[in-house]
Design an enzyme around this catalytic site. Structure first.
Site, PDB file in Angstrom:
ATOM      1  N   ARG A   1       0.827  -1.223   0.000  1.00  0.00           N
ATOM      2  CA  ARG A   1       0.000   0.000   0.000  1.00  0.00           C
ATOM      3  C   ARG A   1       0.856   1.266   0.000  1.00  0.00           C
ATOM      4  O   ARG A   1       0.535   2.256  -0.641  1.00  0.00           O
ATOM      5  CB  ARG A   1      -0.947  -0.001   1.207  1.00  0.00           C
ATOM      6  CG  ARG A   1      -2.009  -1.079   1.076  1.00  0.00           C
ATOM      7  CD  ARG A   1      -3.070  -0.926   2.107  1.00  0.00           C
ATOM      8  NE  ARG A   1      -3.859   0.288   1.909  1.00  0.00           N
ATOM      9  CZ  ARG A   1      -4.569   0.851   2.866  1.00  0.00           C
ATOM     10  NH1 ARG A   1      -4.592   0.364   4.075  1.00  0.00           N
ATOM     11  NH2 ARG A   1      -5.267   1.938   2.613  1.00  0.00           N
TER      12      ARG A   1
ATOM     13  N   GLN B   1     -10.185  10.222   7.799  1.00  0.00           N
ATOM     14  CA  GLN B   1      -9.997   8.815   8.191  1.00  0.00           C
ATOM     15  C   GLN B   1      -8.911   8.196   7.321  1.00  0.00           C
ATOM     16  O   GLN B   1      -8.538   7.051   7.520  1.00  0.00           O
ATOM     17  CB  GLN B   1     -11.294   8.024   7.981  1.00  0.00           C
ATOM     18  CG  GLN B   1     -12.453   8.493   8.843  1.00  0.00           C
ATOM     19  CD  GLN B   1     -13.765   7.879   8.361  1.00  0.00           C
ATOM     20  OE1 GLN B   1     -14.056   6.726   8.621  1.00  0.00           O
ATOM     21  NE2 GLN B   1     -14.557   8.657   7.648  1.00  0.00           N
TER      22      GLN B   1
ATOM     23  N   ILE C   1     -20.589  10.108  -4.232  1.00  0.00           N
ATOM     24  CA  ILE C   1     -21.147   9.651  -5.506  1.00  0.00           C
ATOM     25  C   ILE C   1     -22.457   8.889  -5.309  1.00  0.00           C
ATOM     26  O   ILE C   1     -23.199   8.686  -6.248  1.00  0.00           O
ATOM     27  CB  ILE C   1     -20.147   8.769  -6.311  1.00  0.00           C
ATOM     28  CG1 ILE C   1     -19.632   7.615  -5.452  1.00  0.00           C
ATOM     29  CG2 ILE C   1     -18.994   9.599  -6.844  1.00  0.00           C
ATOM     30  CD1 ILE C   1     -18.836   6.580  -6.251  1.00  0.00           C
ATOM     31  N   GLU C   2     -22.712   8.467  -4.038  1.00  0.00           N
ATOM     32  CA  GLU C   2     -23.990   7.787  -3.783  1.00  0.00           C
ATOM     33  C   GLU C   2     -24.472   8.102  -2.369  1.00  0.00           C
ATOM     34  O   GLU C   2     -23.676   8.488  -1.514  1.00  0.00           O
ATOM     35  CB  GLU C   2     -23.849   6.278  -3.991  1.00  0.00           C
ATOM     36  CG  GLU C   2     -22.819   5.645  -3.096  1.00  0.00           C
ATOM     37  CD  GLU C   2     -22.573   4.183  -3.409  1.00  0.00           C
ATOM     38  OE1 GLU C   2     -22.709   3.790  -4.580  1.00  0.00           O
ATOM     39  OE2 GLU C   2     -22.249   3.437  -2.466  1.00  0.00           O
TER      40      GLU C   2
ATOM     41  N   HIS D   1      -7.162   7.979  11.801  1.00  0.00           N
ATOM     42  CA  HIS D   1      -6.737   6.579  11.690  1.00  0.00           C
ATOM     43  C   HIS D   1      -5.233   6.446  11.464  1.00  0.00           C
ATOM     44  O   HIS D   1      -4.763   5.421  10.994  1.00  0.00           O
ATOM     45  CB  HIS D   1      -7.523   5.875  10.564  1.00  0.00           C
ATOM     46  CG  HIS D   1      -8.977   5.711  10.868  1.00  0.00           C
ATOM     47  ND1 HIS D   1      -9.919   5.321   9.936  1.00  0.00           N
ATOM     48  CD2 HIS D   1      -9.668   5.885  12.038  1.00  0.00           C
ATOM     49  CE1 HIS D   1     -11.119   5.266  10.516  1.00  0.00           C
ATOM     50  NE2 HIS D   1     -10.991   5.613  11.774  1.00  0.00           N
TER      51      HIS D   1
ATOM     52  N   ASP E   1      -3.446   7.880   3.858  1.00  0.00           N
ATOM     53  CA  ASP E   1      -2.614   7.883   2.643  1.00  0.00           C
ATOM     54  C   ASP E   1      -1.710   9.106   2.481  1.00  0.00           C
ATOM     55  O   ASP E   1      -0.954   9.192   1.511  1.00  0.00           O
ATOM     56  CB  ASP E   1      -3.494   7.715   1.395  1.00  0.00           C
ATOM     57  CG  ASP E   1      -4.562   8.807   1.266  1.00  0.00           C
ATOM     58  OD1 ASP E   1      -4.369   9.916   1.799  1.00  0.00           O
ATOM     59  OD2 ASP E   1      -5.597   8.526   0.628  1.00  0.00           O
TER      60      ASP E   1
ATOM     61  N   CYS F   1      13.572  -1.565  22.312  1.00  0.00           N
ATOM     62  CA  CYS F   1      13.036  -2.226  23.515  1.00  0.00           C
ATOM     63  C   CYS F   1      12.761  -3.707  23.271  1.00  0.00           C
ATOM     64  O   CYS F   1      12.369  -4.425  24.189  1.00  0.00           O
ATOM     65  CB  CYS F   1      11.763  -1.512  23.993  1.00  0.00           C
ATOM     66  SG  CYS F   1      10.258  -1.992  23.097  1.00  0.00           S
TER      67      CYS F   1
ATOM     68  N   THR G   1     -17.087   9.512   2.343  1.00  0.00           N
ATOM     69  CA  THR G   1     -17.042   8.454   3.362  1.00  0.00           C
ATOM     70  C   THR G   1     -18.382   7.747   3.424  1.00  0.00           C
ATOM     71  O   THR G   1     -19.430   8.392   3.282  1.00  0.00           O
ATOM     72  CB  THR G   1     -16.636   8.988   4.761  1.00  0.00           C
ATOM     73  OG1 THR G   1     -16.806   7.940   5.725  1.00  0.00           O
ATOM     74  CG2 THR G   1     -17.422  10.211   5.184  1.00  0.00           C
ATOM     75  N   SER G   2     -18.334   6.418   3.663  1.00  0.00           N
ATOM     76  CA  SER G   2     -19.574   5.641   3.748  1.00  0.00           C
ATOM     77  C   SER G   2     -20.314   5.928   5.052  1.00  0.00           C
ATOM     78  O   SER G   2     -21.444   5.480   5.231  1.00  0.00           O
ATOM     79  CB  SER G   2     -19.261   4.151   3.631  1.00  0.00           C
ATOM     80  OG  SER G   2     -18.294   3.787   4.596  1.00  0.00           O
TER      81      SER G   2
HETATM   82  P1  OAD Z   1     -15.406   3.474   2.354  1.00  0.00           P
HETATM   83  O1  OAD Z   1     -14.689   2.659   1.351  1.00  0.00           O
HETATM   84  O2  OAD Z   1     -16.223   2.772   3.376  1.00  0.00           O
HETATM   85  O3  OAD Z   1     -16.356   4.515   1.624  1.00  0.00           O
HETATM   86  C1  OAD Z   1     -15.924   5.311   0.566  1.00  0.00           C
HETATM   87  C2  OAD Z   1     -17.052   6.257   0.192  1.00  0.00           C
HETATM   88  O4  OAD Z   1     -16.579   7.129  -0.812  1.00  0.00           O
HETATM   89  C3  OAD Z   1     -18.314   5.564  -0.350  1.00  0.00           C
HETATM   90  O5  OAD Z   1     -19.455   6.104   0.299  1.00  0.00           O
HETATM   91  C4  OAD Z   1     -18.298   5.941  -1.843  1.00  0.00           C
HETATM   92  O6  OAD Z   1     -19.613   6.083  -2.368  1.00  0.00           O
HETATM   93  C5  OAD Z   1     -17.576   7.269  -1.809  1.00  0.00           C
HETATM   94  N1  OAD Z   1     -16.863   7.648  -3.045  1.00  0.00           N
HETATM   95  C6  OAD Z   1     -16.164   6.856  -3.894  1.00  0.00           C
HETATM   96  N2  OAD Z   1     -15.580   7.571  -4.863  1.00  0.00           N
HETATM   97  C7  OAD Z   1     -15.909   8.873  -4.626  1.00  0.00           C
HETATM   98  C8  OAD Z   1     -15.588  10.117  -5.269  1.00  0.00           C
HETATM   99  N3  OAD Z   1     -14.813  10.168  -6.353  1.00  0.00           N
HETATM  100  N4  OAD Z   1     -16.103  11.255  -4.747  1.00  0.00           N
HETATM  101  C9  OAD Z   1     -16.883  11.215  -3.639  1.00  0.00           C
HETATM  102  N5  OAD Z   1     -17.205  10.079  -2.986  1.00  0.00           N
HETATM  103  C10 OAD Z   1     -16.722   8.922  -3.456  1.00  0.00           C
HETATM  104  O7  OAD Z   1     -14.295   4.414   3.033  1.00  0.00           O
HETATM  105  P2  OAD Z   1     -14.339   5.169   4.445  1.00  0.00           P
HETATM  106  O8  OAD Z   1     -15.699   5.673   4.756  1.00  0.00           O
HETATM  107  O9  OAD Z   1     -13.235   6.142   4.426  1.00  0.00           O
HETATM  108  O10 OAD Z   1     -10.458   2.209   8.535  1.00  0.00           O
HETATM  109  O11 OAD Z   1     -13.974   3.969   5.419  1.00  0.00           O
HETATM  110  C11 OAD Z   1     -13.782   4.247   6.777  1.00  0.00           C
HETATM  111  C12 OAD Z   1     -12.734   3.343   7.361  1.00  0.00           C
HETATM  112  O12 OAD Z   1     -13.024   1.961   7.075  1.00  0.00           O
HETATM  113  C13 OAD Z   1     -11.347   3.531   6.780  1.00  0.00           C
HETATM  114  O13 OAD Z   1     -10.641   4.607   7.342  1.00  0.00           O
HETATM  115  C14 OAD Z   1     -10.693   2.224   7.122  1.00  0.00           C
HETATM  116  C15 OAD Z   1     -11.795   1.297   6.724  1.00  0.00           C
HETATM  117  O14 OAD Z   1     -11.771   0.041   7.321  1.00  0.00           O
HETATM  118  C16 OAD Z   1      -9.394   1.595   9.059  1.00  0.00           C
HETATM  119  O15 OAD Z   1      -8.595   0.994   8.365  1.00  0.00           O
HETATM  120  C17 OAD Z   1      -9.287   1.728  10.531  1.00  0.00           C
END
Ligand code: OAD
Length: 242
Positions: free
Chosen positions: A70, A101, A213-214, A119, A104, A149, A187-188
């Protein structure tokens, strides 16, 4: 092109505290895969194996190979116009807090400086036992890395079942409580505690704008849902604000 309501630009001009909270979707247009959805990482990989302390203890080599993969990917990609627009907003809005969150590092590379990384950050490493930062380069061909350590070195990211960094999560909740304008972007809205932030902001009177996007579980309570790519919508907001 999406229509940005004039009212949103007026609110941005008049807001005393603006918060933007981002997830994997903001980096999708840079080529970093999201976690959920059609091509989501967690559809193909097992988070218990790759992103938990138990998984790391069971097979540190596998977890390190995954994180090195990654890291290589994240080194190769570039911040997109959405990241850059958020860095611009930090300069244009008097009190702007970015919460992410994402691990990267793309917000920093785009020029944002006031960031709460909930995170962690994949470019950093630390000791599993004593928490001390570890600055040396990871070379898996030379074996697994260890702290002075004796503890094992791990990526400085939050894994499932772990607490979030205390300073960051406290500051994020305080910012959400005080915000008068809150953006939830890419974010989802499924992973706690970050998912609670827009709901808290809304309860405390903030105008909540979702960019995705959704639709998500946040959409029905948000004041404005801008459906589309953050890499297109955010630069348009910045353009109108200028
Ligand atoms: P998700 O993968 O759960 O969600 C990504 C979101 O981005 C979804 O709702 C998509 O619809 C939306 N999306 C995709 N492309 C897009 C774009 N071009 N413009 C706008 N929206 C877009 O990612 P996170 O919500 O970030 O945690 O996930 C939260 C956490 O779950 C992460 O930080 C990670 C993961 O497990 C850890 O690793 C602790």
């Amino acid at each position: 092109m999406i229509n940005i309501p004039e009212q949103l630009i007026a609110r941005l001009k008049n807001a005393s505290k603006v918060v933007a909270s981002t997830g994997a979707g903001v980096s999708a247009e840079s080529g970093v895969p999201t976690f959920r959805g059609q091509d989501g990482i967690w559809n193909k990989m097992n988070p218990e194996e790759l992103a938990s302390v138990d998984g790391f203890m069971a097979n540190p080599q596998l977890v390190w190979e995954w994180y090195q993969y990654r890291r290589d990917l994240m080194d190769k990609v570039e911040p997109n116009p959405g990241h850059k627009a958020l860095a611009d907003l930090e300069k244009m809005v008097s009190d702007f807090t970015l919460i992410t969150q994402n691990v990267d590092n793309l917000h920093r590379r785009a020029g944002s400086s006031r960031i709460l990384e909930l995170h962690g950050n994949v470019t950093r490493n630390k000791c599993l036992a004593c928490d001390k930062p570890y600055a040396e380069e990871i070379r898996l061909d030379k074996g697994l890395p260890y702290c002075s350590c004796g503890g094992m070195i791990r990526p400085d990211v939050v894994w499932f079942g772990e607490m979030l960094p205390e300073r960051e999560i406290r500051a994020a909740f305080a910012a959400a409580e005080e915000a008068d304008l809150f953006f939830s972007i890419g974010t989802s809205t499924l992973v706690q505690p970050a998912a609670a932030l827009p709901f808290l902001a809304r309860r405390n009177g903030a105008y909540v704008v979702e960019i995705n996007i959704e639709p998500t579980g946040l959409t029905t309570i948000s004041d404005l849902f801008l459906q589309g790519k953050s890499g297109e919508i955010l630069p348009e907001i910045v353009r109108l604000l200028r």
